[in-house]
Write a protein that holds these residues in place. Sequence first.
Motif, PDB file in Angstrom:
ATOM      1  N   ASP A  43     -30.983  -4.167  13.296  1.00  0.00           N
ATOM      2  CA  ASP A  43     -31.384  -3.252  14.355  1.00  0.00           C
ATOM      3  C   ASP A  43     -30.276  -2.208  14.583  1.00  0.00           C
ATOM      4  OD1 ASP A  43     -31.784  -2.066  16.952  1.00  0.00           O
ATOM      5  OD2 ASP A  43     -33.273  -3.628  17.316  1.00  0.00           O
ATOM      6  N   LYS A  44     -30.582  -0.949  14.247  1.00  0.00           N
ATOM      7  CA  LYS A  44     -29.553   0.090  14.308  1.00  0.00           C
ATOM      8  C   LYS A  44     -29.123   0.395  15.741  1.00  0.00           C
ATOM      9  CE  LYS A  44     -30.636   2.050   9.845  1.00  0.00           C
ATOM     10  NZ  LYS A  44     -31.270   2.969   8.971  1.00  0.00           N
ATOM     11  N   ALA A  45     -30.028   0.208  16.704  1.00  0.00           N
ATOM     12  CA  ALA A  45     -29.641   0.458  18.098  1.00  0.00           C
ATOM     13  C   ALA A  45     -28.679  -0.617  18.591  1.00  0.00           C
ATOM     14  CB  ALA A  45     -30.884   0.523  18.987  1.00  0.00           C
TER      15      ALA A  45
ATOM     16  N   LEU B 101     -32.950  11.479  13.100  1.00  0.00           N
ATOM     17  CA  LEU B 101     -33.706  10.428  13.785  1.00  0.00           C
ATOM     18  C   LEU B 101     -33.911   9.268  12.826  1.00  0.00           C
ATOM     19  CD1 LEU B 101     -36.483  12.516  15.600  1.00  0.00           C
ATOM     20  CD2 LEU B 101     -34.251  11.765  16.505  1.00  0.00           C
ATOM     21  N   LYS B 102     -33.805   8.055  13.362  1.00  0.00           N
ATOM     22  CA  LYS B 102     -33.984   6.857  12.523  1.00  0.00           C
ATOM     23  C   LYS B 102     -34.801   5.841  13.276  1.00  0.00           C
ATOM     24  CE  LYS B 102     -29.376   7.255  10.543  1.00  0.00           C
ATOM     25  NZ  LYS B 102     -28.102   6.588  10.228  1.00  0.00           N
ATOM     26  N   THR B 103     -35.695   5.161  12.576  1.00  0.00           N
ATOM     27  CA  THR B 103     -36.319   3.997  13.199  1.00  0.00           C
ATOM     28  C   THR B 103     -35.244   2.924  13.314  1.00  0.00           C
ATOM     29  OG1 THR B 103     -37.079   3.343  11.004  1.00  0.00           O
ATOM     30  CG2 THR B 103     -38.675   4.434  12.419  1.00  0.00           C
TER      31      THR B 103
ATOM     32  N   ASP C 156     -33.235   2.581   2.010  1.00  0.00           N
ATOM     33  CA  ASP C 156     -33.219   3.630   0.980  1.00  0.00           C
ATOM     34  C   ASP C 156     -33.717   4.972   1.532  1.00  0.00           C
ATOM     35  OD1 ASP C 156     -32.142   1.970  -0.871  1.00  0.00           O
ATOM     36  OD2 ASP C 156     -33.962   1.643  -2.030  1.00  0.00           O
ATOM     37  N   GLY C 157     -33.316   5.307   2.747  1.00  0.00           N
ATOM     38  CA  GLY C 157     -33.657   6.614   3.311  1.00  0.00           C
ATOM     39  C   GLY C 157     -35.039   6.668   3.940  1.00  0.00           C
ATOM     40  N   LYS C 158     -35.851   5.607   3.742  1.00  0.00           N
ATOM     41  CA  LYS C 158     -37.156   5.583   4.419  1.00  0.00           C
ATOM     42  C   LYS C 158     -36.879   5.199   5.865  1.00  0.00           C
ATOM     43  CE  LYS C 158     -39.686   4.197   0.285  1.00  0.00           C
ATOM     44  NZ  LYS C 158     -38.505   4.283  -0.603  1.00  0.00           N
TER      45      LYS C 158
ATOM     46  N   ARG D 176     -18.184  13.267   2.111  1.00  0.00           N
ATOM     47  CA  ARG D 176     -18.841  12.331   1.180  1.00  0.00           C
ATOM     48  C   ARG D 176     -19.073  11.023   1.910  1.00  0.00           C
ATOM     49  NH1 ARG D 176     -13.644  10.806  -2.707  1.00  0.00           N
ATOM     50  NH2 ARG D 176     -12.172  10.585  -0.988  1.00  0.00           N
ATOM     51  N   GLU D 177     -19.813  10.130   1.246  1.00  0.00           N
ATOM     52  CA  GLU D 177     -20.072   8.822   1.816  1.00  0.00           C
ATOM     53  C   GLU D 177     -19.168   7.796   1.131  1.00  0.00           C
ATOM     54  OE1 GLU D 177     -24.196   7.945   3.016  1.00  0.00           O
ATOM     55  OE2 GLU D 177     -24.712   9.871   2.132  1.00  0.00           O
ATOM     56  N   LEU D 178     -18.601   6.929   1.966  1.00  0.00           N
ATOM     57  CA  LEU D 178     -17.711   5.876   1.485  1.00  0.00           C
ATOM     58  C   LEU D 178     -18.327   4.524   1.824  1.00  0.00           C
ATOM     59  CD1 LEU D 178     -14.297   7.241   2.892  1.00  0.00           C
ATOM     60  CD2 LEU D 178     -15.209   7.557   0.572  1.00  0.00           C
TER      61      LEU D 178
ATOM     62  N   ASN E 109     -21.725   4.554   9.344  1.00  0.00           N
ATOM     63  CA  ASN E 109     -23.156   4.848   9.272  1.00  0.00           C
ATOM     64  C   ASN E 109     -23.952   3.581   9.523  1.00  0.00           C
ATOM     65  OD1 ASN E 109     -25.710   5.852   8.814  1.00  0.00           O
ATOM     66  ND2 ASN E 109     -25.529   5.764   6.601  1.00  0.00           N
ATOM     67  N   GLU E 110     -23.858   2.621   8.613  1.00  0.00           N
ATOM     68  CA  GLU E 110     -24.587   1.383   8.879  1.00  0.00           C
ATOM     69  C   GLU E 110     -23.947   0.185   8.219  1.00  0.00           C
ATOM     70  OE1 GLU E 110     -28.587   0.924   7.706  1.00  0.00           O
ATOM     71  OE2 GLU E 110     -28.297   1.704   5.686  1.00  0.00           O
ATOM     72  N   LEU E 111     -24.475  -0.994   8.563  1.00  0.00           N
ATOM     73  CA  LEU E 111     -23.909  -2.253   8.095  1.00  0.00           C
ATOM     74  C   LEU E 111     -24.942  -3.007   7.252  1.00  0.00           C
ATOM     75  CD1 LEU E 111     -22.455  -3.622  11.490  1.00  0.00           C
ATOM     76  CD2 LEU E 111     -21.363  -2.058   9.862  1.00  0.00           C
TER      77      LEU E 111
HETATM   78  P1  ADP Z   1     -31.136   3.494   5.299  1.00  0.00           P
HETATM   79  O1  ADP Z   1     -31.274   2.378   6.273  1.00  0.00           O
HETATM   80  O2  ADP Z   1     -32.441   4.003   4.806  1.00  0.00           O
HETATM   81  O3  ADP Z   1     -30.135   3.248   4.217  1.00  0.00           O
HETATM   82  P2  ADP Z   1     -29.179   5.279   6.501  1.00  0.00           P
HETATM   83  O4  ADP Z   1     -28.941   5.160   7.950  1.00  0.00           O
HETATM   84  O5  ADP Z   1     -28.141   4.714   5.584  1.00  0.00           O
HETATM   85  O6  ADP Z   1     -30.623   4.704   6.189  1.00  0.00           O
HETATM   86  O7  ADP Z   1     -29.409   6.797   6.111  1.00  0.00           O
HETATM   87  C1  ADP Z   1     -29.761   7.205   4.791  1.00  0.00           C
HETATM   88  C2  ADP Z   1     -28.977   8.453   4.419  1.00  0.00           C
HETATM   89  O8  ADP Z   1     -29.252   9.505   5.336  1.00  0.00           O
HETATM   90  C3  ADP Z   1     -27.462   8.241   4.495  1.00  0.00           C
HETATM   91  O9  ADP Z   1     -26.964   7.675   3.328  1.00  0.00           O
HETATM   92  C4  ADP Z   1     -26.995   9.684   4.708  1.00  0.00           C
HETATM   93  O10 ADP Z   1     -26.962  10.375   3.488  1.00  0.00           O
HETATM   94  C5  ADP Z   1     -28.083  10.266   5.597  1.00  0.00           C
HETATM   95  N1  ADP Z   1     -27.696  10.109   7.021  1.00  0.00           N
HETATM   96  C6  ADP Z   1     -27.942   9.041   7.810  1.00  0.00           C
HETATM   97  N2  ADP Z   1     -27.425   9.213   9.046  1.00  0.00           N
HETATM   98  C7  ADP Z   1     -26.850  10.438   9.066  1.00  0.00           C
HETATM   99  C8  ADP Z   1     -26.141  11.196  10.059  1.00  0.00           C
HETATM  100  N3  ADP Z   1     -25.958  10.747  11.307  1.00  0.00           N
HETATM  101  N4  ADP Z   1     -25.660  12.399   9.683  1.00  0.00           N
HETATM  102  C9  ADP Z   1     -25.852  12.876   8.434  1.00  0.00           C
HETATM  103  N5  ADP Z   1     -26.498  12.232   7.474  1.00  0.00           N
HETATM  104  C10 ADP Z   1     -27.003  11.007   7.763  1.00  0.00           C
END
Ligand code: ADP
Length: 393
Positions: free
Chosen positions: A107-109, A148-150, A156-158, A193-195, A272-274
Motif C-alpha cells: 500500500d503506497k499510502a 497519480l498512483k493507485t 510495472d508502471g500500471k 536517474r533512478e537508483l 520511490n517505492e519498496l
Molecule cells: P510501479 O508500482 O508500477 O512500479 P512506480 O511507483 O515505481 O510504480 O512508478 C513507475 C515509474 O513511474 C517509476 O519508475 C518512475 O519512472 C515514474 N514515477 C513514479 N513516481 C514518480 C514521481 N513522483 N515523479 C516522477 N516520476 C515518477
Amino acid sequence: MPDDSPAVPTLAVIGGGQLARMMAQPAIALGLPLRLLAEAPGVSAAQVVVDQQVGDHRDLEALRRVTEGCTVVTFDHEHVPTEHLEALEAAGIACRPGPGALVHAQDKAVMRARLGALGVPCPRNRVVADADEVAAFAADGDGFPVVLKTTRGGYDGKGVWVVEDGEDSAAAFAAAAEAGVQVLAEEKVDFRRELSALVARSPSGQAAAYPVVASTQRDGICHEVVAPAPDLDPDLATEAQQVALRIAGELDVTGILAVELFETRDGRVLVNELAMRPHNTGHWSQDGAVTSQFENHLRAVMDLPLGSPAPRARWTVMVNILGGERPVSSLYAGFPHAFARDPHLRVHLYGKDVRPGRKVGHVNAYGDDLDDVLERARHAAAWFRGDLGEESE
Ligand code: ADP
C-alpha cells in the motif's frame, strides 16, 4: 546410532513466478527443500520445484495446506492478504517478511505515511479524493504536472498517471474506484536517474547492503541495470544504503528489501517505492556478486548468516529480455549466436511464453570496461528479443 541432528526444514514459497524459480537455484545448492504454491500448473517456478501445489494465494485453506509442516513461508510477490498472513502467524508459521512489514510494499499510502514519520526523504505526496483535491495538491506545490498512483495493485508502471490538470485525473480515479483503492498524488520529481538500494535482513537483525545500482525504465518497466551506478557520489551511495538499512530495520523487514530511489538533479535521493522480495534491480547479483540476492533471500528468511554482497567484477550490466513485437518462436534459438559471440555472457530464461512487453528472461554481462559490458548485454538481449536479424549483423 540415532540421528538427533535437526531435520532439514522445508521453506514454503507462495507464488510461482520467475522470482520463485530463481530462488530454487540456490535452494538446490544449499540442499534446502522448497514447497511451492503455484497459481496454475506449469508456471515459471512450477517447472522446477518438485514439491508443489496449485492454489490461489487469496485462499487461506490453500495457504494452510502448502505451509503444513513448514516453519517459514516466503513470497514471490506481495499480494497475499494481510489477514491471511496474520492467520498463518497465529498458527505458528513465520511469515518472512511478516504482515506488519509487507503492508508497506502493498500500500503506497501506508508506505508514504510511515516513511514520512521516519523522516525518510520522499517526493511530496498526499492521498486525494477527487480532481479538486488534485488541483489543490498541485497549487500547494510547484503546480502541474502531478503524478497519480493507485495506492494498491500497481506494477510495472500500471497504476501510474502523469496528469497536466485536475480534469486529466479522471482515468486514475476510475481505475482506483474499480479496484476499490485510493489515489496518491505525488510531485513529479525531476530526476537525473533512478537508483535502487538492495539489502538483505535476517530476523536476528543481521543485514547486508548490495552496491547501489542505476536502473533504466521504459514504459514503466525495468529495462536495464548497471551495477554499481556509474559516477554516483560516494556520499550519496552511502546515504542510499543507509536509508535502505534503516527502513529494513524500522519496518522489521526479513529477506530482501529493494528501495527504489530517484536521484534528483540537485544531488538528493528520494524514495520511490519498496519491494520486499528479490527484485529485478538485483538480478545482476546472480553473476556479479559473491552472493546473489536469491541466495541471501533464502539465508535471511531461514535466519542463516548472510553471504557477502560484494561485487565480483568492476561492472555488471543486466538487461531484461522482453517479448518483442515480432513473436520469437523459441528463445532457445538465440543461444547459438549469443553464446558464440560472447562466451562470458550469462543468460537466465524464465520458461514463460513470449508475449510483447512481457519479461521472459534477462542477461548479465560483466567486466572491467563499462562500454564493452553494456554493448554485450544490450546486443544479447536484443538478439533474444528478435530485434536483431542476420541482416543487421
Ligand atoms: P510501479 O508500482 O508500477 O512500479 P512506480 O511507483 O515505481 O510504480 O512508478 C513507475 C515509474 O513511474 C517509476 O519508475 C518512475 O519512472 C515514474 N514515477 C513514479 N513516481 C514518480 C514521481 N513522483 N515523479 C516522477 N516520476 C515518477
